[in-house]
Design a protein around this motif. Structure first.
Motif, PDB file in Angstrom:
ATOM      1  N   ASP A 112      -0.291  16.921   8.358  1.00  0.00           N
ATOM      2  CA  ASP A 112      -1.703  17.233   8.120  1.00  0.00           C
ATOM      3  C   ASP A 112      -2.562  15.981   8.009  1.00  0.00           C
ATOM      4  O   ASP A 112      -3.749  15.998   8.327  1.00  0.00           O
ATOM      5  CB  ASP A 112      -1.845  18.039   6.814  1.00  0.00           C
ATOM      6  N   VAL A 113      -1.987  14.913   7.492  1.00  0.00           N
ATOM      7  CA  VAL A 113      -2.722  13.663   7.287  1.00  0.00           C
ATOM      8  C   VAL A 113      -1.777  12.498   7.581  1.00  0.00           C
ATOM      9  O   VAL A 113      -0.560  12.593   7.346  1.00  0.00           O
ATOM     10  CB  VAL A 113      -3.216  13.502   5.827  1.00  0.00           C
ATOM     11  N   ILE A 114      -2.363  11.400   8.077  1.00  0.00           N
ATOM     12  CA  ILE A 114      -1.608  10.164   8.288  1.00  0.00           C
ATOM     13  C   ILE A 114      -2.169   9.096   7.352  1.00  0.00           C
ATOM     14  O   ILE A 114      -3.390   8.954   7.235  1.00  0.00           O
ATOM     15  CB  ILE A 114      -1.731   9.686   9.753  1.00  0.00           C
ATOM     16  N   VAL A 115      -1.292   8.367   6.701  1.00  0.00           N
ATOM     17  CA  VAL A 115      -1.710   7.269   5.827  1.00  0.00           C
ATOM     18  C   VAL A 115      -1.375   5.951   6.519  1.00  0.00           C
ATOM     19  O   VAL A 115      -0.211   5.697   6.842  1.00  0.00           O
ATOM     20  CB  VAL A 115      -0.989   7.339   4.452  1.00  0.00           C
ATOM     21  N   ASP A 116      -2.393   5.149   6.749  1.00  0.00           N
ATOM     22  CA  ASP A 116      -2.195   3.813   7.335  1.00  0.00           C
ATOM     23  C   ASP A 116      -1.967   2.824   6.197  1.00  0.00           C
ATOM     24  O   ASP A 116      -2.917   2.363   5.570  1.00  0.00           O
ATOM     25  CB  ASP A 116      -3.420   3.426   8.167  1.00  0.00           C
ATOM     26  N   ALA A 117      -0.693   2.541   5.952  1.00  0.00           N
ATOM     27  CA  ALA A 117      -0.325   1.552   4.934  1.00  0.00           C
ATOM     28  C   ALA A 117       0.427   0.405   5.610  1.00  0.00           C
ATOM     29  O   ALA A 117       1.320  -0.206   5.015  1.00  0.00           O
ATOM     30  CB  ALA A 117       0.535   2.209   3.859  1.00  0.00           C
ATOM     31  N   LEU A 118       0.025   0.135   6.854  1.00  0.00           N
ATOM     32  CA  LEU A 118       0.706  -0.891   7.651  1.00  0.00           C
ATOM     33  C   LEU A 118       0.213  -2.288   7.261  1.00  0.00           C
ATOM     34  O   LEU A 118      -0.779  -2.437   6.547  1.00  0.00           O
ATOM     35  CB  LEU A 118       0.457  -0.620   9.137  1.00  0.00           C
ATOM     36  N   ASP A 119       0.896  -3.300   7.785  1.00  0.00           N
ATOM     37  CA  ASP A 119       0.523  -4.670   7.423  1.00  0.00           C
ATOM     38  C   ASP A 119       0.058  -5.481   8.629  1.00  0.00           C
ATOM     39  O   ASP A 119      -0.052  -6.696   8.553  1.00  0.00           O
ATOM     40  CB  ASP A 119       1.695  -5.378   6.718  1.00  0.00           C
ATOM     41  N   LEU A 153       0.836  -1.217   0.000  1.00  0.00           N
ATOM     42  CA  LEU A 153       0.000   0.000   0.000  1.00  0.00           C
ATOM     43  C   LEU A 153       0.865   1.260   0.000  1.00  0.00           C
ATOM     44  O   LEU A 153       0.593   2.219  -0.717  1.00  0.00           O
ATOM     45  CB  LEU A 153      -0.905   0.013   1.238  1.00  0.00           C
ATOM     46  N   GLY A 154       1.896   1.232   0.841  1.00  0.00           N
ATOM     47  CA  GLY A 154       2.722   2.430   1.026  1.00  0.00           C
ATOM     48  C   GLY A 154       3.468   2.835  -0.229  1.00  0.00           C
ATOM     49  O   GLY A 154       3.581   4.033  -0.529  1.00  0.00           O
ATOM     50  N   THR A 155       3.979   1.853  -0.982  1.00  0.00           N
ATOM     51  CA  THR A 155       4.710   2.228  -2.196  1.00  0.00           C
ATOM     52  C   THR A 155       3.766   2.896  -3.200  1.00  0.00           C
ATOM     53  O   THR A 155       4.144   3.874  -3.846  1.00  0.00           O
ATOM     54  CB  THR A 155       5.397   1.010  -2.850  1.00  0.00           C
ATOM     55  N   ALA A 156       2.545   2.387  -3.304  1.00  0.00           N
ATOM     56  CA  ALA A 156       1.592   2.989  -4.245  1.00  0.00           C
ATOM     57  C   ALA A 156       1.168   4.377  -3.770  1.00  0.00           C
ATOM     58  O   ALA A 156       1.228   5.354  -4.534  1.00  0.00           O
ATOM     59  CB  ALA A 156       0.368   2.086  -4.403  1.00  0.00           C
ATOM     60  N   TYR A 198      -8.895  -8.752  -2.326  1.00  0.00           N
ATOM     61  CA  TYR A 198      -9.789  -7.744  -1.744  1.00  0.00           C
ATOM     62  C   TYR A 198      -9.024  -6.661  -0.987  1.00  0.00           C
ATOM     63  O   TYR A 198      -7.942  -6.896  -0.446  1.00  0.00           O
ATOM     64  CB  TYR A 198     -10.786  -8.415  -0.782  1.00  0.00           C
ATOM     65  N   GLY A 199      -9.623  -5.495  -0.932  1.00  0.00           N
ATOM     66  CA  GLY A 199      -9.035  -4.394  -0.180  1.00  0.00           C
ATOM     67  C   GLY A 199     -10.117  -3.495   0.376  1.00  0.00           C
ATOM     68  O   GLY A 199     -11.268  -3.525  -0.083  1.00  0.00           O
ATOM     69  N   GLN A 200      -9.762  -2.682   1.381  1.00  0.00           N
ATOM     70  CA  GLN A 200     -10.724  -1.758   1.967  1.00  0.00           C
ATOM     71  C   GLN A 200     -10.027  -0.437   2.273  1.00  0.00           C
ATOM     72  O   GLN A 200      -8.823  -0.394   2.525  1.00  0.00           O
ATOM     73  CB  GLN A 200     -11.340  -2.337   3.248  1.00  0.00           C
ATOM     74  N   VAL A 201     -10.791   0.634   2.236  1.00  0.00           N
ATOM     75  CA  VAL A 201     -10.240   1.956   2.543  1.00  0.00           C
ATOM     76  C   VAL A 201     -11.331   2.826   3.137  1.00  0.00           C
ATOM     77  O   VAL A 201     -12.511   2.709   2.768  1.00  0.00           O
ATOM     78  CB  VAL A 201      -9.605   2.587   1.270  1.00  0.00           C
ATOM     79  N   THR A 202     -10.938   3.671   4.093  1.00  0.00           N
ATOM     80  CA  THR A 202     -11.854   4.638   4.682  1.00  0.00           C
ATOM     81  C   THR A 202     -11.032   5.773   5.271  1.00  0.00           C
ATOM     82  O   THR A 202      -9.862   5.588   5.612  1.00  0.00           O
ATOM     83  CB  THR A 202     -12.744   3.996   5.773  1.00  0.00           C
ATOM     84  N   THR A 203     -11.638   6.931   5.383  1.00  0.00           N
ATOM     85  CA  THR A 203     -10.958   8.078   5.992  1.00  0.00           C
ATOM     86  C   THR A 203     -11.564   8.343   7.365  1.00  0.00           C
ATOM     87  O   THR A 203     -12.767   8.593   7.483  1.00  0.00           O
ATOM     88  CB  THR A 203     -11.074   9.319   5.077  1.00  0.00           C
ATOM     89  N   GLY A 208      -2.031  -1.811  -5.465  1.00  0.00           N
ATOM     90  CA  GLY A 208      -1.965  -0.609  -6.289  1.00  0.00           C
ATOM     91  C   GLY A 208      -3.271   0.161  -6.279  1.00  0.00           C
ATOM     92  O   GLY A 208      -3.293   1.378  -6.086  1.00  0.00           O
ATOM     93  N   VAL A 209      -4.383  -0.560  -6.466  1.00  0.00           N
ATOM     94  CA  VAL A 209      -5.706   0.087  -6.485  1.00  0.00           C
ATOM     95  C   VAL A 209      -5.973   0.777  -5.147  1.00  0.00           C
ATOM     96  O   VAL A 209      -6.351   1.955  -5.083  1.00  0.00           O
ATOM     97  CB  VAL A 209      -6.816  -0.951  -6.775  1.00  0.00           C
ATOM     98  N   ILE A 210      -5.776   0.042  -4.066  1.00  0.00           N
ATOM     99  CA  ILE A 210      -6.134   0.579  -2.745  1.00  0.00           C
ATOM    100  C   ILE A 210      -5.169   1.690  -2.327  1.00  0.00           C
ATOM    101  O   ILE A 210      -5.576   2.717  -1.768  1.00  0.00           O
ATOM    102  CB  ILE A 210      -6.177  -0.556  -1.696  1.00  0.00           C
ATOM    103  N   GLY A 211      -3.881   1.508  -2.589  1.00  0.00           N
ATOM    104  CA  GLY A 211      -2.913   2.560  -2.270  1.00  0.00           C
ATOM    105  C   GLY A 211      -3.215   3.844  -3.034  1.00  0.00           C
ATOM    106  O   GLY A 211      -3.082   4.953  -2.502  1.00  0.00           O
TER     107      GLY A 211
END
Lengths: 241, 92
Positions: free
Chosen positions: A119-126, A38-41, A154-159, A189-192
């Motif tokens: 300003d924002v944190i991205v959770d791209a942890l595993d 996730l983080g690389t994307a 499958y993937g999921q994302v929310t803010t 790639g899609v989710i990141g």
């Protein structure tokens, strides 16, 4: 002030966001937790878009079996620290921004002060134990957290915005035993990329954020579905505040 | 009462539907709903553990709140409730 080449770099998006929007991205800082699939994307597109200050943190070194999904690394990078390698690679993609990588184990760190200037944190942890630490830090500092996770197809994302949405612990109060899930690279790639889009929208104040809804991506069907989510007044972490 | 169940990701194929409406008796709980829909060994195996608990890799939410924080299998249901069933995704 803009460097001439810098404006050329952003030429194809300036019509969309204007110089004012581009300046806003340049003045912004994003903390990216995780330099894996996730983080690389997410980091790639945020760096390319011109986020002025990016810090990438990860505890791991690059392994060859990361490379089906972590496409900013090369086989010859095996053994290098991911965060530094990704920051180095992306500083070449966009030399007009400040981007750093640090080797930090979030699950064993107090990062509340570390995230405070972003300003924002991205959770791209595993893993969820680290995600809970990140969630606590985001709540303590009142900073939006763009959560994502993946497994298989499958993937999921929310803010998650403190005070306006549930926190991560509201949604996932318990977690199964830790494992290493299989995953197909394009799902990351899609989710990141969706995470990067959320960050950019938040910083620009454009569009609608994925607030109070969890977007679930089904790579096999090519579908995106939403699950409405809500705050829990009995949440041990945020108390529904 | 009528409850709407939404299936996402792999559960859509497992149950052969994006969503379904179930008519359940008053006072029904999540246990009753799962008993109704997990009508084959495969469905039971993917949603429930051998001992009958909710499978740890399955997330079930009622109106946006996880069932685990509402009593698990004993979570009460009410008319109009929307129950979502999707996989726990932990990787990154």
């Amino acid at each position: 002030m803009w460097d001439k080449l810098e404006l050329v770099h952003y030429e194809r998006q300036l019509e969309l966001i204007g110089r004012r929007g581009q300046s806003r991205l340049k003045r912004s800082g994003v903390f990216i937790a995780g330099a894996g699939g996730l983080g690389t994307a997410a980091a790639s597109y945020l760096a390319a878009a011109g986020i002025g200050r990016i810090l990438i943190v990860d505890r791991d070194k690059i392994q060859v079996n990361n490379l089906n999904r972590q496409v900013m690394y090369a086989e010859k990078d095996a053994g290098k620290l991911k965060a530094a390698a990704l920051a180095g690679r992306l500083s070449g993609l966009n030399p007009h921004i400040e981007i750093r990588g640090e080797m930090i184990d979030i699950s064993a760190s107090d990062i509340r002060d570390g995230v405070s200037t972003f300003d924002v944190i991205v959770d791209a942890l595993d893993n969820f134990p680290s995600r809970y630490v990140l969630n606590s830090a985001a709540l303590a500092q009142g900073i939006p957290l763009v959560h994502a996770s993946i497994r298989g197809f499958y993937g999921q994302v929310t803010t998650l915005v403190p005070g306006l949405t549930p926190c991560l612990k509201c949604l996932f109060p318990e977690i199964p035993k830790d494992d290493t899930p299989s995953v197909l690279g394009p799902v990351c790639g899609v989710i990141g990329c969706l995470q990067a889009m959320e960050v950019i929208k938040y910083l620009l104040g454009n569009g609608s954020l994925l607030m109070n809804k969890l977007l679930v991506f089904d790579g096999l069907k090519g579908s995106l579905d939403e699950v409405e989510i809500g705050r829990r007044t009995d949440c041990p972490e945020c108390g529904g505040r | 009462m009528t409850v709407r169940v939404k299936f996402l990701a792999n559960f859509r194929d497992l149950f052969g539907a994006r969503e379904m409406e179930l008519v359940l008796p008053p006072q029904a709980r999540l246990r009753d709903l799962l008993c109704e829909i997990c009508d084959s060994p495969e469905r039971r195996a993917q949603v429930l553990t051998v001992s009958g608990d909710i499978h740890p890799q399955v997330v079930i939410m009622k109106n946006g709140t996880p069932a685990k924080s509402l009593g698990g299998l004993e979570m009460p249901l009410e008319d109009g409730a929307v129950v979502a069933v999707f996989p726990f995704l932990g990787g990154g």
